[in-house]
Design a protein around this motif. Structure first.
Motif, PDB file in Angstrom:
ATOM      1  N   ILE A 144       0.843  -1.192   0.000  1.00  0.00           N
ATOM      2  CA  ILE A 144       0.000   0.000   0.000  1.00  0.00           C
ATOM      3  C   ILE A 144       0.874   1.236   0.000  1.00  0.00           C
ATOM      4  CG2 ILE A 144      -0.165   0.028   2.543  1.00  0.00           C
ATOM      5  CD1 ILE A 144      -3.026   1.152   2.192  1.00  0.00           C
ATOM      6  N   ALA A 145       0.395   2.276  -0.669  1.00  0.00           N
ATOM      7  CA  ALA A 145       1.093   3.563  -0.663  1.00  0.00           C
ATOM      8  C   ALA A 145       0.324   4.545   0.208  1.00  0.00           C
ATOM      9  CB  ALA A 145       1.215   4.108  -2.075  1.00  0.00           C
ATOM     10  N   ILE A 146       1.061   5.336   0.968  1.00  0.00           N
ATOM     11  CA  ILE A 146       0.474   6.426   1.750  1.00  0.00           C
ATOM     12  C   ILE A 146       1.086   7.728   1.247  1.00  0.00           C
ATOM     13  CG2 ILE A 146       0.140   7.474   4.007  1.00  0.00           C
ATOM     14  CD1 ILE A 146      -1.302   4.897   3.899  1.00  0.00           C
ATOM     15  N   ILE A 147       0.258   8.637   0.775  1.00  0.00           N
ATOM     16  CA  ILE A 147       0.712   9.956   0.339  1.00  0.00           C
ATOM     17  C   ILE A 147       0.277  10.963   1.384  1.00  0.00           C
ATOM     18  CG2 ILE A 147       0.531  11.740  -1.423  1.00  0.00           C
ATOM     19  CD1 ILE A 147       0.066   9.580  -3.483  1.00  0.00           C
ATOM     20  N   GLY A 148       1.256  11.595   2.029  1.00  0.00           N
ATOM     21  CA  GLY A 148       0.977  12.506   3.137  1.00  0.00           C
ATOM     22  C   GLY A 148       1.282  11.822   4.448  1.00  0.00           C
ATOM     23  N   LEU A 149       2.445  12.152   5.037  1.00  0.00           N
ATOM     24  CA  LEU A 149       2.925  11.436   6.219  1.00  0.00           C
ATOM     25  C   LEU A 149       2.984  12.353   7.435  1.00  0.00           C
ATOM     26  CD1 LEU A 149       5.800   9.502   4.391  1.00  0.00           C
ATOM     27  CD2 LEU A 149       3.542   8.607   5.041  1.00  0.00           C
ATOM     28  N   GLY A 150       1.946  13.176   7.583  1.00  0.00           N
ATOM     29  CA  GLY A 150       1.853  14.057   8.748  1.00  0.00           C
ATOM     30  C   GLY A 150       1.447  13.299   9.991  1.00  0.00           C
ATOM     31  N   ALA A 192       2.124  -5.030   6.554  1.00  0.00           N
ATOM     32  CA  ALA A 192       2.004  -4.521   5.192  1.00  0.00           C
ATOM     33  C   ALA A 192       3.317  -3.880   4.749  1.00  0.00           C
ATOM     34  CB  ALA A 192       0.872  -3.497   5.114  1.00  0.00           C
ATOM     35  N   LYS A 193       3.577  -3.940   3.446  1.00  0.00           N
ATOM     36  CA  LYS A 193       4.699  -3.220   2.852  1.00  0.00           C
ATOM     37  C   LYS A 193       4.185  -1.829   2.474  1.00  0.00           C
ATOM     38  CE  LYS A 193       7.560  -6.745   2.922  1.00  0.00           C
ATOM     39  NZ  LYS A 193       8.767  -6.760   3.799  1.00  0.00           N
ATOM     40  N   VAL A 194       4.737  -0.807   3.115  1.00  0.00           N
ATOM     41  CA  VAL A 194       4.221   0.543   2.953  1.00  0.00           C
ATOM     42  C   VAL A 194       5.184   1.366   2.094  1.00  0.00           C
ATOM     43  CG1 VAL A 194       3.430   2.631   4.117  1.00  0.00           C
ATOM     44  CG2 VAL A 194       3.086   0.392   5.196  1.00  0.00           C
ATOM     45  N   PHE A 195       4.646   1.951   1.042  1.00  0.00           N
ATOM     46  CA  PHE A 195       5.389   2.846   0.155  1.00  0.00           C
ATOM     47  C   PHE A 195       4.894   4.252   0.461  1.00  0.00           C
ATOM     48  CE2 PHE A 195       5.366  -1.301  -1.540  1.00  0.00           C
ATOM     49  CZ  PHE A 195       6.392  -1.454  -2.475  1.00  0.00           C
ATOM     50  N   GLY A 196       5.797   5.148   0.866  1.00  0.00           N
ATOM     51  CA  GLY A 196       5.342   6.445   1.330  1.00  0.00           C
ATOM     52  C   GLY A 196       5.930   7.615   0.600  1.00  0.00           C
ATOM     53  N   PHE A 197       5.108   8.680   0.474  1.00  0.00           N
ATOM     54  CA  PHE A 197       5.598   9.942  -0.075  1.00  0.00           C
ATOM     55  C   PHE A 197       5.153  11.087   0.815  1.00  0.00           C
ATOM     56  CE2 PHE A 197       4.586  13.868  -2.363  1.00  0.00           C
ATOM     57  CZ  PHE A 197       5.865  14.237  -2.737  1.00  0.00           C
ATOM     58  N   ASP A 198       6.083  11.997   1.045  1.00  0.00           N
ATOM     59  CA  ASP A 198       5.803  13.242   1.735  1.00  0.00           C
ATOM     60  C   ASP A 198       6.802  14.267   1.209  1.00  0.00           C
ATOM     61  OD1 ASP A 198       4.209  14.230   4.399  1.00  0.00           O
ATOM     62  OD2 ASP A 198       6.136  15.256   4.220  1.00  0.00           O
ATOM     63  N   LEU A 199       6.414  15.539   1.204  1.00  0.00           N
ATOM     64  CA  LEU A 199       7.335  16.569   0.727  1.00  0.00           C
ATOM     65  C   LEU A 199       8.574  16.693   1.610  1.00  0.00           C
ATOM     66  CD1 LEU A 199       4.802  19.392  -0.248  1.00  0.00           C
ATOM     67  CD2 LEU A 199       6.151  17.954  -1.799  1.00  0.00           C
ATOM     68  N   SER A 200       8.461  16.282   2.865  1.00  0.00           N
ATOM     69  CA  SER A 200       9.568  16.404   3.810  1.00  0.00           C
ATOM     70  C   SER A 200      10.521  15.211   3.705  1.00  0.00           C
ATOM     71  CB  SER A 200       9.025  16.497   5.242  1.00  0.00           C
ATOM     72  OG  SER A 200      10.055  16.353   6.185  1.00  0.00           O
ATOM     73  N   ASP A 201      11.754  15.485   3.299  1.00  0.00           N
ATOM     74  CA  ASP A 201      12.780  14.436   3.260  1.00  0.00           C
ATOM     75  C   ASP A 201      12.999  13.848   4.648  1.00  0.00           C
ATOM     76  OD1 ASP A 201      13.070  15.042   0.588  1.00  0.00           O
ATOM     77  OD2 ASP A 201      14.849  16.296   0.874  1.00  0.00           O
ATOM     78  N   GLN A 202      12.983  14.714   5.654  1.00  0.00           N
ATOM     79  CA  GLN A 202      13.227  14.277   7.035  1.00  0.00           C
ATOM     80  C   GLN A 202      12.152  13.312   7.510  1.00  0.00           C
ATOM     81  OE1 GLN A 202      13.558  17.505   9.821  1.00  0.00           O
ATOM     82  NE2 GLN A 202      13.814  16.170  11.594  1.00  0.00           N
ATOM     83  N   THR A 203      10.892  13.604   7.181  1.00  0.00           N
ATOM     84  CA  THR A 203       9.791  12.734   7.581  1.00  0.00           C
ATOM     85  C   THR A 203       9.938  11.358   6.954  1.00  0.00           C
ATOM     86  OG1 THR A 203       8.280  14.597   7.892  1.00  0.00           O
ATOM     87  CG2 THR A 203       7.292  12.432   7.498  1.00  0.00           C
ATOM     88  N   ARG A 204      10.255  11.325   5.666  1.00  0.00           N
ATOM     89  CA  ARG A 204      10.421  10.036   4.989  1.00  0.00           C
ATOM     90  C   ARG A 204      11.584   9.256   5.585  1.00  0.00           C
ATOM     91  NH1 ARG A 204      10.393  13.352   0.388  1.00  0.00           N
ATOM     92  NH2 ARG A 204      12.505  12.646  -0.118  1.00  0.00           N
TER      93      ARG A 204
END
Length: 303
Positions: free
Chosen positions: A3-9, A24-36
């Motif tokens: 599953i992908a999660i877009i927005g990791l606030g 689950a295998k989680v694929f994530g995107f967030d604008l913050s490099d630090q958060t990822r």
């Protein structure tokens, strides 16, 4: 399970953690490099990507992409981008506090492209990682079945705390009403404790009273638990301003109640109380004072 999660606030990040810890295998995107980077360091089952396009390219088909973004412009832009990247059979979940009418529109637009859509109202806040999230979601039966394994991981338990409410829009409609009820409950607690605090002659200990009511009382609730925890540390709430924002869902609930002809005076008054907390009633209060003075000679307070 991928599953992908877009927005990791605050919400999206903890949902990604709960899914990863559930296997689950989680694929994530967030604008913050630090958060990822932080999530990747914490969770072996999480992989971060620096763009939505790269994330989608690496996510195995059929894809499930769950957006946890603010409703409105950001969500609309991300949906538009996903339309160009996904293929028929892929699924988009919108977990924002979105207007249910927008979700109905999104469902129809995506269906025309062969894409599946689920609108998910998510409740649980910052406590969801530990306690699980209550999830109310809408979408066609095939879409609901596709997302259900992930909903079971996010919920407090696999067999409770989640519900497929109906077609696209039903999830966000249910969450809208949920939040309207929340407004009314919060307002009732706020007014009641204000009365306790104002009765100075009794010297009431409102922290002790809040703890008392948690045990066996008809009004015991999670909100009361939160009140008791806060008042035990600071009964005066010295560091807080008397300013209460609203997320929009209370407004939508009141508008919908008018359209349906269903009276919701408690929810409406709770919404207006939030407006008043921002000083939006100051001029009205001045006019009230002026009228009392004009017709009855009552005293007015001046700067």
């Amino acid at each position: 399970m991928n599953i992908a999660i877009i927005g990791l606030g605050k919400m999206g990040g903890n949902m990604a953690r709960r899914l990863a810890r559930g296997g689950a295998k989680v694929f994530g995107f967030d604008l913050s490099d630090q958060t990822r980077a932080q999530l990747a360091a914490e969770e072996p089952n999480f992989t971060g990507f620096d763009s939505v396009a790269t994330l989608v390219a690496n996510l195995p088909q059929p894809r499930v992409v769950w957006m946890m973004l603010p409703a409105g412009e950001i969500s609309e832009a991300t949906l538009a981008e996903l339309k160009t990247l996904l293929v028929p059979g892929d699924l988009i979940v919108d977990g924002a506090n979105a207007n249910y009418k927008d979700s109905q529109r999104h469902g129809a637009e995506l269906a025309a492209l062969g894409l599946r859509f689920v609108d998910a109202g998510v409740s649980g806040g910052v406590w969801g990682l530990a306690n699980g999230y209550t999830i109310m979601f809408g979408g066609e039966r095939e879409a609901a079945a596709q997302v259900e394994p992930f909903v079971r991981l996010l919920a407090p338990a696999p067999d409770r705390g989640w519900l497929h409410c109906g077609p696209a829009g039903a999830g966000h409609y249910t969450k809208m009403v949920h939040n309207g009820i929340e407004y009314g409950m919060m307002q009732a607690f706020a007014e009641g404790f204000a009365m306790l605090k104002a009765k100075e002659e009794f010297g009431l200990d409102i922290a002790q009273i809040s703890e008392l009511w948690r045990h066996g009382s008809v009004i015991r609730s999670w909100l009361l638990d939160l009140i008791a925890g806060t008042l035990s540390e600071d009964a005066e709430l010295k560091d807080l301003q008397a300013y209460v924002p609203d997320s929009g869902e209370g407004r939508w609930t009141v508008v919908e109640s008018i359209e349906l002809g269903v009276p919701t005076p408690v929810i409406a008054q709770a919404l207006y109380a939030r407006f008043a907390s921002r000083g939006n009633d100051d001029f009205a209060m001045k006019l009230l004072s002026m009228m009392r003075n004009a017709f009855g000679g009552h005293a007015v307070a001046k700067h």
